[in-house]
Design a protein around this motif. Structure first.
Motif, PDB file in Angstrom:
ATOM      1  N   PRO A 190       0.842  -1.204   0.000  1.00 28.60           N
ATOM      2  CA  PRO A 190       0.000   0.000   0.000  1.00 28.60           C
ATOM      3  C   PRO A 190       0.877   1.254   0.000  1.00 28.60           C
ATOM      4  CG  PRO A 190      -0.609  -1.508   1.780  1.00 28.60           C
ATOM      5  CD  PRO A 190       0.688  -1.986   1.217  1.00 28.60           C
ATOM      6  N   VAL A 191       0.714   2.098  -0.990  1.00 30.74           N
ATOM      7  CA  VAL A 191       1.492   3.331  -1.074  1.00 30.74           C
ATOM      8  C   VAL A 191       0.543   4.486  -1.367  1.00 30.74           C
ATOM      9  CG1 VAL A 191       3.574   2.180  -1.898  1.00 30.74           C
ATOM     10  CG2 VAL A 191       1.959   3.092  -3.552  1.00 30.74           C
ATOM     11  N   GLN A 192       1.010   5.666  -1.049  1.00 27.11           N
ATOM     12  CA  GLN A 192       0.234   6.866  -1.355  1.00 27.11           C
ATOM     13  C   GLN A 192       1.114   7.843  -2.125  1.00 27.11           C
ATOM     14  OE1 GLN A 192      -2.220   8.675   2.005  1.00 27.11           O
ATOM     15  NE2 GLN A 192      -0.675   7.531   3.133  1.00 27.11           N
ATOM     16  N   ALA A 193       0.487   8.610  -2.981  1.00 24.59           N
ATOM     17  CA  ALA A 193       1.167   9.744  -3.600  1.00 24.59           C
ATOM     18  C   ALA A 193       0.163  10.882  -3.655  1.00 24.59           C
ATOM     19  CB  ALA A 193       1.666   9.380  -4.992  1.00 24.59           C
ATOM     20  N   PHE A 194       0.688  12.092  -3.728  1.00 27.80           N
ATOM     21  CA  PHE A 194      -0.163  13.279  -3.606  1.00 27.80           C
ATOM     22  C   PHE A 194       0.086  14.231  -4.769  1.00 27.80           C
ATOM     23  CE2 PHE A 194       1.242  11.776   0.552  1.00 27.80           C
ATOM     24  CZ  PHE A 194       0.023  11.488   1.157  1.00 27.80           C
ATOM     25  N   VAL A 195      -0.956  14.952  -5.147  1.00 31.71           N
ATOM     26  CA  VAL A 195      -0.841  15.966  -6.196  1.00 31.71           C
ATOM     27  C   VAL A 195      -1.574  17.213  -5.725  1.00 31.71           C
ATOM     28  CG1 VAL A 195      -1.220  16.523  -8.626  1.00 31.71           C
ATOM     29  CG2 VAL A 195      -0.966  14.140  -7.941  1.00 31.71           C
ATOM     30  N   ARG A 196      -0.970  18.371  -5.990  1.00 29.22           N
ATOM     31  CA  ARG A 196      -1.682  19.639  -5.792  1.00 29.22           C
ATOM     32  C   ARG A 196      -1.677  20.408  -7.109  1.00 29.22           C
ATOM     33  NH1 ARG A 196       1.189  19.785  -0.637  1.00 29.22           N
ATOM     34  NH2 ARG A 196      -0.372  19.657   1.011  1.00 29.22           N
ATOM     35  N   PHE A 197      -2.776  21.133  -7.370  1.00 26.67           N
ATOM     36  CA  PHE A 197      -2.827  22.095  -8.483  1.00 26.67           C
ATOM     37  C   PHE A 197      -3.132  23.457  -7.899  1.00 26.67           C
ATOM     38  CE2 PHE A 197      -5.618  18.574 -10.385  1.00 26.67           C
ATOM     39  CZ  PHE A 197      -4.544  17.838 -10.833  1.00 26.67           C
ATOM     40  N   SER A 198      -2.630  24.500  -8.533  1.00 30.41           N
ATOM     41  CA  SER A 198      -2.972  25.858  -8.093  1.00 30.41           C
ATOM     42  C   SER A 198      -2.696  26.847  -9.209  1.00 30.41           C
ATOM     43  CB  SER A 198      -2.143  26.237  -6.861  1.00 30.41           C
ATOM     44  OG  SER A 198      -2.409  27.576  -6.490  1.00 30.41           O
ATOM     45  N   ASP A 199      -3.433  27.952  -9.186  1.00 31.63           N
ATOM     46  CA  ASP A 199      -3.132  29.039 -10.115  1.00 31.63           C
ATOM     47  C   ASP A 199      -1.847  29.746  -9.722  1.00 31.63           C
ATOM     48  OD1 ASP A 199      -5.446  28.488 -11.453  1.00 31.63           O
ATOM     49  OD2 ASP A 199      -6.648  29.903 -10.283  1.00 31.63           O
TER      50      ASP A 199
END
Lengths: 167, 384
Positions: A32-41
């Motif tokens: 079990p692994v996690q990865a994260f993404v963020r978007f922003s202006d």
């Protein structure tokens, strides 16, 4: 992590800042692994993990139950779940919209291997509208070459169409 | 042009464009991707350098030291236990005045074994005579490599440098980075001109034996060069800004410090999270700012005193601990502000990769305002 990286790449292609990172140190297929993404202006400065996701992608529905995959989700957020069983057994928080896609079968048919990153990217693009299909295709062609690129693009497009019909 | 890439890859790309002639390194998590990329660039003839594979970090830096003494621009990268294994060579490299640039992918030290981030490794080499630069994001990490070579190779300096960026938090993060082209890097960073080098036609010795009549003067000269590096860094940062439009012309960077009552002080990637937390606190009407330390060595004591002269309270975030005394940054900030009536509190935070959220930064400011500090922040008391 590959999926997070590709989503960030495609989002950035679409004109927003993006950041992708793994839950550090345990990147290996099968665990079990996690990865994260963020978007922003705006330029993204925040470095903490994501605790209240607007979107989650669950690559393996057998995690549901062992791991509280929906933790921190608010009404109006979206979950995309890879499963063969549309009626998977899990407690979804109120107001969270769930899309299911049998990405493993699509990946097996299109790629010949049960690696679902690119298929689920197509589902993510359709379900959230955060990335355009052409940005996604560009991200995939940047990452893969030749027939592997074609196969991954068609896997993503199949999921995009499936979810696009449901969204 | 901004492109999205992994932090380690950005480092490898900018190092390639700095044209090192010799690279020697030993892979260790989370530094590995950097040296894998560079090895591939050399193998593909994209980078005309000698890549020396070795059996340990001790040998890696020893090879770099020899190559630098022979007049080459050299590069290495390491972290954590790898850096500690290099410790003896680090002191020698500074003492022999070799301008080696080494990336540190900051990681905690064992035991207990931890592959995750804090800044204990480079802090442990504080007194080795290496310049130490800390980057907030992957853009700053890449840019500081160019500045590091420029400062180190200045004939008034001739010291080695660590360019430190947080392991995993930056090394493994994909984000947009604007990498200067080869031509732009060449215009900023001329080829290395050694001040002196090993040459069979003109024999000399380096790192020789110094009797009590000479040793102190060698140390004094290193210390003077370290102090001169302040102005050299400012000059190199100003030139960088003129060419690339990104400003590194100060050893520290203030963020919303005007009229601040409370100032946070931090180094590295935690500054990004702290800036977002400062914005939230400002929105809530609280007068809080951040002072980012970019160069831990030379230490910007006068700059800190000047930037914080109007604040009442300082909260230092230390991702390290000098066991038995407190955080290394906090201790030095207290010394820099000695004699002022500013209350300075130190917080040991995020050791071994513990995640830091905006609310943690706010909680630290709350503690400082209550006069509670010089403590570990965020301990899980239930496991003690």
């Amino acid at each position: 992590m590959t999926a997070a990286e590709l989503i960030a790449f495609a989002a950035f292609e679409g004109g927003v800042y993006a950041q992708a990172f793994p839950a550090f140190g345990v990147e290996r297929r099968g665990a079990p692994v996690q990865a994260f993404v963020r978007f922003s202006d705006k330029k993204i400065r925040l470095r903490s993990q994501v605790y209240e996701p607007d979107y989650i992608i669950v690559q393996d529905s057998t995690l549901i139950g062992d791991v509280d995959v929906f933790r921190g989700m608010k009404p109006g957020s979206i979950a995309i779940i890879n499963t063969e069983k549309p009626d998977f057994d899990g407690r979804v928080p109120e107001g969270v919209k769930v899309y299911v896609v049998d990405a493993t079968t699509i990946a097996l048919e299109e790629l010949g291997v049960p690696i679902t990153n690119t298929t689920l990217m197509g589902a993510f693009a359709a379900a959230t509208g955060e990335i355009k299909l052409e940005s996604l295709e560009h991200a995939l062609r940047n990452r893969f070459s030749g027939s592997m690129a074609d196969k991954n693009v068609s896997a993503a497009e199949r999921a995009y169409s499936l979810i696009g019909g449901a969204a | 042009m901004l492109e999205i890439m992994e932090g380690s890859h950005a480092v490898a790309e900018i190092v390639k464009r700095c044209r090192p002639q010799v690279i020697s390194a030993y892979p260790i998590t989370p530094q590995t991707h950097i040296v894998e990329d560079l090895a591939q660039m050399v193998a593909n003839c994209e980078l005309d350098a000698e890549y020396i594979t070795v059996e340990s970090e001790f040998s890696a830096l020893s090879a770099c030291l020899g190559a630098s003494a022979a007049g080459s621009r050299v590069y290495s990268a390491t972290t954590s236990q790898g850096l500690i294994l290099m410790a003896e060579v680090c002191f020698n490299a500074a003492g022999m005045r070799q301008p080696i640039v080494m990336t540190i992918a900051n990681r905690s030290l064992g035991a207990p074994l931890s592959i995750w981030n804090d800044q204990q490794d480079s802090i442990a080499l504080r007194d080795s005579g290496w310049l130490q630069f800390y980057a907030e994001d992957n853009q700053e990490t890449a840019d500081l490599h160019m500045i590091a070579y420029k400062v180190c190779e200045d004939h008034d300096i001739l010291l080695p440098a660590f360019v430190c960026f947080d392991g995993f938090i930056l090394t493994h993060t994909y984000e947009p980075v604007d990498l200067p082209s080869q031509e732009e890097v060449d215009a900023y960073l001329p080829a290395f001109t050694p001040y002196h080098r090993l040459d069979a036609a003109m024999p000399l010795s380096m790192g020789m034996y110094a009797t009590p009549e000479y040793y102190m003067e060698f140390r004094y000269e290193i210390d003077r060069a370290m102090h001169r590096a302040r102005d050299a860094f400012i000059k190199a940062g100003r030139e960088f800004n003129e060419q690339f439009g990104r400003d590194y012309s100060s050893l520290v960077e203030g963020y919303r410090l005007d009229d601040a009552d409370v100032a946070l002080i931090a180094m590295g990637s935690i500054c990004g999270t702290a800036k977002d937390a400062v914005d939230e606190m400002r929105d809530a009407g609280r007068k809080v700012g951040l002072l980012k330390i970019r160069t831990y060595r030379p230490f910007p004591g006068p700059e800190i005193a000047d930037a914080l002269k109007d604040v009442s309270t300082v909260a230092v975030l230390d991702k390290n601990i000098s066991l038995g005394n407190g955080g290394a940054v906090g201790t030095e900030v207290k010394a820099a502000l000695y004699g002022s009536d500013i209350a300075v509190y130190d917080y040991i935070i995020a050791l071994g990769g513990r995640d830091v959220r905006k609310r943690d930064i706010t909680a630290v400011v709350d503690l400082a305002e209550k006069g509670e500090g010089d403590m570990f922040y965020g301990l899980r008391t239930e496991v003690l």
